[in-house]
Design an enzyme around this catalytic site. Structure first.
Site, PDB file in Angstrom:
ATOM      1  N   GLU A   1       1.599 -55.846  -5.842  1.00  0.00           N
ATOM      2  CA  GLU A   1       2.745 -56.413  -6.532  1.00  0.00           C
ATOM      3  C   GLU A   1       3.369 -57.269  -5.434  1.00  0.00           C
ATOM      4  O   GLU A   1       3.177 -57.005  -4.100  1.00  0.00           O
ATOM      5  CB  GLU A   1       3.756 -55.472  -7.013  1.00  0.00           C
ATOM      6  CG  GLU A   1       3.386 -54.047  -7.118  1.00  0.00           C
ATOM      7  CD  GLU A   1       4.555 -53.118  -7.634  1.00  0.00           C
ATOM      8  OE1 GLU A   1       4.339 -52.520  -8.519  1.00  0.00           O
ATOM      9  OE2 GLU A   1       5.524 -52.878  -6.954  1.00  0.00           O
TER      10      GLU A   1
ATOM     11  N   HIS B   1      10.563 -51.014  -8.722  1.00  0.00           N
ATOM     12  CA  HIS B   1       9.972 -50.300  -7.429  1.00  0.00           C
ATOM     13  C   HIS B   1      11.001 -50.584  -6.509  1.00  0.00           C
ATOM     14  O   HIS B   1      11.053 -52.000  -6.296  1.00  0.00           O
ATOM     15  CB  HIS B   1       8.580 -50.664  -7.235  1.00  0.00           C
ATOM     16  CG  HIS B   1       7.777 -50.088  -8.071  1.00  0.00           C
ATOM     17  ND1 HIS B   1       6.309 -50.561  -8.325  1.00  0.00           N
ATOM     18  CD2 HIS B   1       7.721 -48.939  -8.724  1.00  0.00           C
ATOM     19  CE1 HIS B   1       5.720 -49.594  -9.305  1.00  0.00           C
ATOM     20  NE2 HIS B   1       6.594 -48.745  -9.647  1.00  0.00           N
TER      21      HIS B   1
END
Lengths: 294, 394
Positions: free
Chosen positions: A214, A252
């Site tokens: 990511e 996150h």
């Protein structure tokens, strides 16, 4: 063959008397994981409903001494999770898998410092991760077991649900998994891509690897270089967050583009430069890997 | 979580980090009284009038003025208070200034940059400093990376005096300010650690003509995961700086970020939510938001999430993308149905369900009689929702 967890795993569940700990302990027992102990301070000698066959202890040390626990999974709430990880390390647990989401970064900085200097042999996976599963043998974490299938694809991912996506896609195509490792989305964590890639490279049961990264940080770039230098097995990848705006934290804590660093485009370019096939969309992850298999 | 400069300086003061004397004001009257009080306290007419908004680049946008007289100060207060301040970080619409900070003026010898943040590579908090103070540090980092000094803090012992001495030497400070810097750094690094900061920026850090070291600015971000230890910091939250939908989402412990597009998204998991935004863009559309309902959401939470999405007037179509793991597909289906019953459904809805209890979830949606567009997979769903959004409301 597999990495990290398997038939040899003897698991202690830290925080087993809590709602999440008890629910997932039952799921893991059902999957066939050898859950040998639960630990909650003050609850030693008691029983957790539905898990009456599992011994409860006050400390991880007792779980190691009395029932031979060698792996721990942490479901302890954030304020106490760092302490729980360090307790497991101090008790001689070799593999600690921390599921807990929301541990303050300050606590993890200290955990990492102590593990690096005092327990360099201990492997920490997570925190804020779905866990590790070797299909057909052992499930440690919160992933839905039934979507997995034993086989030869090693999976390593920073994202939980995207791990389920790739596993589901692989299984639907008849491609099983050797082990799937969720390394978690926090900025300070134990296992990183490079560690997992090295294990998969050495595992004779792993034929090919799928990696899900990511935005944020530069672990994917480091992984790309590592793959280029050391890995002969086919590798495909996907990077989430291609359209994420800079400076915003995308769920996150690690998923944030800051100071022009950590953008998806840079990571994709680094992976492609290393000869790694990158899936254009999350719907096409398994399809991207399949043609690379012999 | 972010706070205002004046709040950051209040925290600095508590830790013994030197800051100029200043008074915050929430109205023009309060600001003028603050000007008088600051002038009286310092015995100097020079004050600095500073707009208090969370975005950086305030000086460039005209939100910071040095006033040499009482009349100058009054003009600056009246000009800045209530203005729509546009900076590189606010977006073109700018941000209305509703708070001012009136601060003493200082005779500055030299400006520096000082920042602290967590270096993910080393897992350690790192101090970054540069003698190119007051500048855009990202430009300095890009053009002259060698001018940025980086020093990591060992969490076992904290910041050390020898690091302060080395830092002062490398910044080219004289002996007097060097000793001041050591006190400053000890206090500042303790503040970062104890307050669970995630980022701290002082631009500029100054040495005054009389050799003092002070923080002229204070930008502090806190680690949201550490806020439970600091209820006094949570109190400092300024709702006018936050998106109303983001505030509502926080109440439900949903991770929501408003974006510019017109396709509302509801997804479980941060990675899947990010890549749902990506796949919408790939299909030619623009996401209106990032929304992660999390792994263990209840029907009530899903309902709240759906209501947040539909309350955004820009949303022309909605894409629900769920991979049920722990989160079961029937929970999602029930949440969507309950929300639609409550608030109605004025835009097309595309639902992609996969994973645990997928058949039950699909059946619940089919039996509900709602006009839901089904799809084969994520990409098919993205293409359909983009087409529906472009076609306008049904």
């Amino acid at each position: 063959m597999s990495v990290l967890v398997g038939h040899h795993t003897r698991l202690v569940v830290q925080g087993m008397s809590g709602a999440a700990g008890a629910f997932h302990a039952k799921q893991m027992v059902e999957y066939g994981t050898k859950v040998v102990a639960g630990v909650t301070p003050g609850k030693g000698g008691s029983k957790v409903e539905g898990l009456e066959q599992v011994a409860m202890f006050d400390t991880v040390g007792e779980a190691v001494e009395k029932v031979g626990a060698n792996t721990s999974v942490v479901y302890v709430p954030p304020p106490f999770a760092a302490d729980a990880i360090l307790e497991a390390a101090a008790a001689g647990i070799g593999l600690i898998i921390a599921i807990t989401e929301g541990i303050p970064a300050r606590d993890m900085v200290r955990v990492k410092r102590v593990l690096d200097s005092e327990h360099p042999e201990v492997i920490l996976v997570g925190p804020n991760c779905p866990g590790v599963i070797t299909p057909g043998q052992c499930k440690v974490g919160i992933m839905p077991g039934y979507i997995h299938k034993p086989g030869g694809i090693g999976v390593v991912s920073r994202s939980g649900t995207l791990t389920y996506e790739i596993v589901h896609q692989l299984t639907s195509m008849g491609l099983g998994q050797s082990t799937a490792i969720g390394i978690g989305g926090d900025p300070v964590k134990g296992t990183d891509f490079i560690d997992a890639l090295a294990w998969f490279a050495d595992d004779p049961g792993t034929e090919a690897i799928f990696m899900i990264g990511e935005i944020g940080g530069s672990s994917e770039e480091a992984a790309a270089q590592f793959i280029k230098d050391y890995i002969d097995k086919p590798v495909a990848a996907f990077i989430a967050g291609q359209t994420a705006p800079p400076g915003k934290r995308m769920g996150h804590a690690g998923a944030i583009i800051s100071g022009g660093k950590g953008a998806a485009a840079d990571k994709i370019a680094a992976l492609q430069d290393a000869g790694i096939a990158v899936a254009p969309t999350p719907a096409e992850m398994a399809k991207t890997l399949a043609p690379l298999l012999k | 979580m972010k706070i205002h400069e004046y709040q950051g300086k209040e925290i600095f003061r508590k830790y013994g980090v030197a800051v100029p004397f200043g008074i915050p004001a929430l109205s023009v009257e309060e600001a003028l009284a603050a000007v008088d009080a600051v002038q009286k306290q310092t015995g100097s007419e020079v004050v600095v009038v500073k707009a208090q908004i969370h975005a950086g680049g305030r000086g460039k946008g005209g939100g910071v003025k040095v006033a040499k007289t009482r009349a100058d100060a009054e003009a600056a207060v009246k000009k800045i208070f209530g203005m729509q301040l546009v900076t590189p970080q606010t977006g073109p619409e700018g941000k209305k200034v509703q708070r001012l900070f009136i601060e003493q003026g200082l005779a500055i010898e030299k400006e520096y940059y000082l920042g602290m943040l967590l270096d993910r590579e080393t897992g350690r908090v790192t101090v970054m400093a540069s003698s190119e103070g007051g500048m855009d540090i990202e430009e300095v980092a890009a053009a002259h990376p060698e001018k940025i000094i980086r020093m990591a803090i060992d969490p076992a012992v904290g910041w050390q005096d020898h690091q302060s001495r080395t830092l002062a030497k490398r910044l080219g400070m004289a002996a007097g300010p060097s000793r001041e810097l050591a006190k400053f750094m000890t206090a500042l690094t303790r503040c970062y650690d104890e307050m669970d900061c995630s980022m701290l920026e002082i631009n500029p850090l100054v040495v005054t003509k009389d050799g003092k070291v002070l923080a002229l600015d204070a930008k502090i971000n806190f680690d949201d995961n550490g806020l439970y230890r600091h209820p006094e910091v949570v109190e400092l939250r300024d709702p006018s700086e936050e998106d109303p939908q983001e505030i509502e989402a926080k109440k439900w412990d949903l991770s929501y970020i408003a974006l510019e597009g017109d396709i509302g998204c509801m997804v479980n998991g941060a990675g899947l939510a990010m890549s749902t935004m990506d796949i919408i863009k790939y299909a030619g559309g623009q996401p209106a938001n990032f929304l992660d309902v999390g792994g263990g959401a209840t029907t009530e939470k899903v309902t709240a999430a759906f209501k947040i999405i539909t309350s955004d007037p820009a949303v022309k179509a909605i894409f629900v993308n769920i991979f049920g793991g722990i989160m079961k597909c029937d929970t999602i289906a029930n949440g969507v149905i309950a929300a639609v019953k409550e608030v109605g459904l004025k835009v097309p809805l595309v639902v992609r369900l996969e994973g645990t209890n997928v058949e039950l979830g699909k059946k619940l949606l089919a039996d509900s009689g709602l006009a839901i567009t089904a799809c084969a997979d994520m990409l098919d769903g993205a293409r359909k929702v983009v087409a529906l959004a472009k076609g306008g409301s049904k």
